[in-house]
Design a protein around this motif. Sequence first.
Motif, PDB file in Angstrom:
ATOM      1  N   ARG A  65       7.993  -3.404   7.583  1.00  0.00           N
ATOM      2  CA  ARG A  65       7.770  -4.759   7.075  1.00  0.00           C
ATOM      3  C   ARG A  65       9.027  -5.613   7.226  1.00  0.00           C
ATOM      4  O   ARG A  65       8.963  -6.784   7.615  1.00  0.00           O
ATOM      5  N   ASP A 175       3.022 -12.175   3.774  1.00  0.00           N
ATOM      6  CA  ASP A 175       2.322 -11.000   4.285  1.00  0.00           C
ATOM      7  C   ASP A 175       2.007 -11.137   5.770  1.00  0.00           C
ATOM      8  O   ASP A 175       2.070 -10.159   6.520  1.00  0.00           O
ATOM      9  N   ASP A 176       1.667 -12.351   6.209  1.00  0.00           N
ATOM     10  CA  ASP A 176       1.412 -12.556   7.636  1.00  0.00           C
ATOM     11  C   ASP A 176       2.683 -12.359   8.448  1.00  0.00           C
ATOM     12  O   ASP A 176       2.657 -11.817   9.561  1.00  0.00           O
ATOM     13  N   CYS A 178       4.984 -10.334   7.880  1.00  0.00           N
ATOM     14  CA  CYS A 178       5.324  -8.901   7.930  1.00  0.00           C
ATOM     15  C   CYS A 178       4.216  -8.065   8.546  1.00  0.00           C
ATOM     16  O   CYS A 178       4.355  -6.835   8.647  1.00  0.00           O
ATOM     17  N   ALA A 179       3.118  -8.691   8.932  1.00  0.00           N
ATOM     18  CA  ALA A 179       1.928  -7.944   9.345  1.00  0.00           C
ATOM     19  C   ALA A 179       2.135  -7.211  10.658  1.00  0.00           C
ATOM     20  O   ALA A 179       2.967  -7.574  11.483  1.00  0.00           O
ATOM     21  N   THR A 181       1.713  -3.206  12.918  1.00  0.00           N
ATOM     22  CA  THR A 181       2.044  -1.785  12.833  1.00  0.00           C
ATOM     23  C   THR A 181       3.251  -1.422  13.680  1.00  0.00           C
ATOM     24  O   THR A 181       3.893  -0.400  13.443  1.00  0.00           O
TER      25      THR A 181
END
Length: 548
Positions: A65, A175-176, A178-179, A181
């Motif tokens: 993240r 959050d976006d 850090c989105a 994988t």
Amino acid sequence: MVVTDTRELTVQGRFGNAVEEFRERGWWQDGSAGALLDRWAAERPDRRFVSDGTTELDYATLRGRAYRLGATLRAAGVGTGDRVAVQLPNWAEFAVSYLAIARIGAVMVPIMTVYRETEVAHVLRNSGAVAAVTTGEFRGFDHAAMFRSLRAGAPELATLVIARAPAQDGELAFDDACAGTEVPELGPQPDPDAPHLIVYTSGTESTAKGCVHTWNTLDFSGRGLARDVFHTTPDDVVFMPSPVAHATGLVVGLLVPLAVGAQTHLLDVWEPHEGLRRIAEYRCTATATATPFVRMALDAAKGEHPDVSSMRFWLCAGAPIPEALAREFGGVFTGGRLVPLYGASEVMAATCCHLEDSLERMSSSDGTPALDGVHIKIIGPDGDEAAPGEEGEICYRGPGAILGYWREPERSAAVIDGEGWHHMGDLGRADADGYVRVTGRLKDIIIRGGTNISAGEVEGHLAAHPSVAAVAVVAYPDERMGERAAAVVVPAAGAAPTLEELTAFLRTERRIAPHKLPERLVVVDALPMTATGKVQKFRLRELARQEG
């Protein structure tokens, strides 16, 4: 050393030939926050690093993240050396933000959530922040709305990231940001001698000063406290109710556990009953707070029976530790130790007691130099080093000192002398064994619950009230908070203002942080003055004390 320009805030300009010694002795290890995160994410990926009662992140998840947020900030134009303001509560998002900013070589500028428009505007202007990370409404105040309104006066602030609240057009949702994988490749680790952190601290001046730390100066304190004071192991869980946007919370709450791959648990709103519950639930082992927090925790424990036996170490700053309090602490936190520390944002840890010190030492002193490499001396009125037992100004020299104040060369030169000593502005005595006791201060500040309030700043705001002809702000003692602020007012023609009128003015018109609001009002016909025209604040402190 004489700092004349921000460009001279370098380790060579600040420390000179001592830099080589710092490295040879291992006080500076030239690592990085990102390198530590990489290590623990590889060695113990599933080990929890941070929790806050809502969110829990293990080292591997945290790394992903943080690095994705770093890549997002870089794509938004944040470059090496750029300043990024962060005003967040004690949430996991703060840890993610700090590690993201550090990894891309930008400079984090933490701002406590109690600060409002006046303080935040100064920080944004002085730091030249190009981005900010904040939240929406927290404790009844909309931080995102404040930043939106301040952007007009801070043209460099191009990017706004909003955590746990809706983002508007042109803003980034945390959050976006850090989105995903994938863990992006962010290139070489940043220069450990470049500016890494700017902590704004209130002193006697009307505006806060930006304390410039490098990774090396900050890591020296975090790693040293973990090793020599807390004796931290990977099994420890640091409990942090102090703001992580403040020096104590940041160093102890994030850097101490990060140094050894331990855990941290963050509490966003201090409430002693909830604090005890969190300590019991998360099996917290160590913390650092202002001394009044301890009194509140012990009072809360009287009506409850929480299992706080895991807490072995509580570091206290901002007020002396009475022996009775230390003994009471040991009875509630079975086997735990209450340990004093004296420090400041400029040097982090100056003096403290250590586990081997006696209870008498703990309650009668603020300890010896906190870490190997730290030197403390007391300077008398004549400028010479004071003899044992004589009072003078406390001075610090060592690897944990700031480079200087950001964009404030005059202020830097006023406190850092030609031999590299940082003059703390506090008074103290040292005994023959080197144990220091802080006895007072040269600075005109009130320490409320461990947080500094500049008397001069509040006086400047109160002087603008139409019913105030003259004003002085002084401290009065308080069992719970240590000190609180009292306004001593000479009223203008007409009726004297009430405390409610003055605090409403400060809150709504001047928009200063609520913890700076005076909590007592004393109305006088005139302020007592010396022959040279200085306000005799010692007399006003006695007046304020008697009003209680």
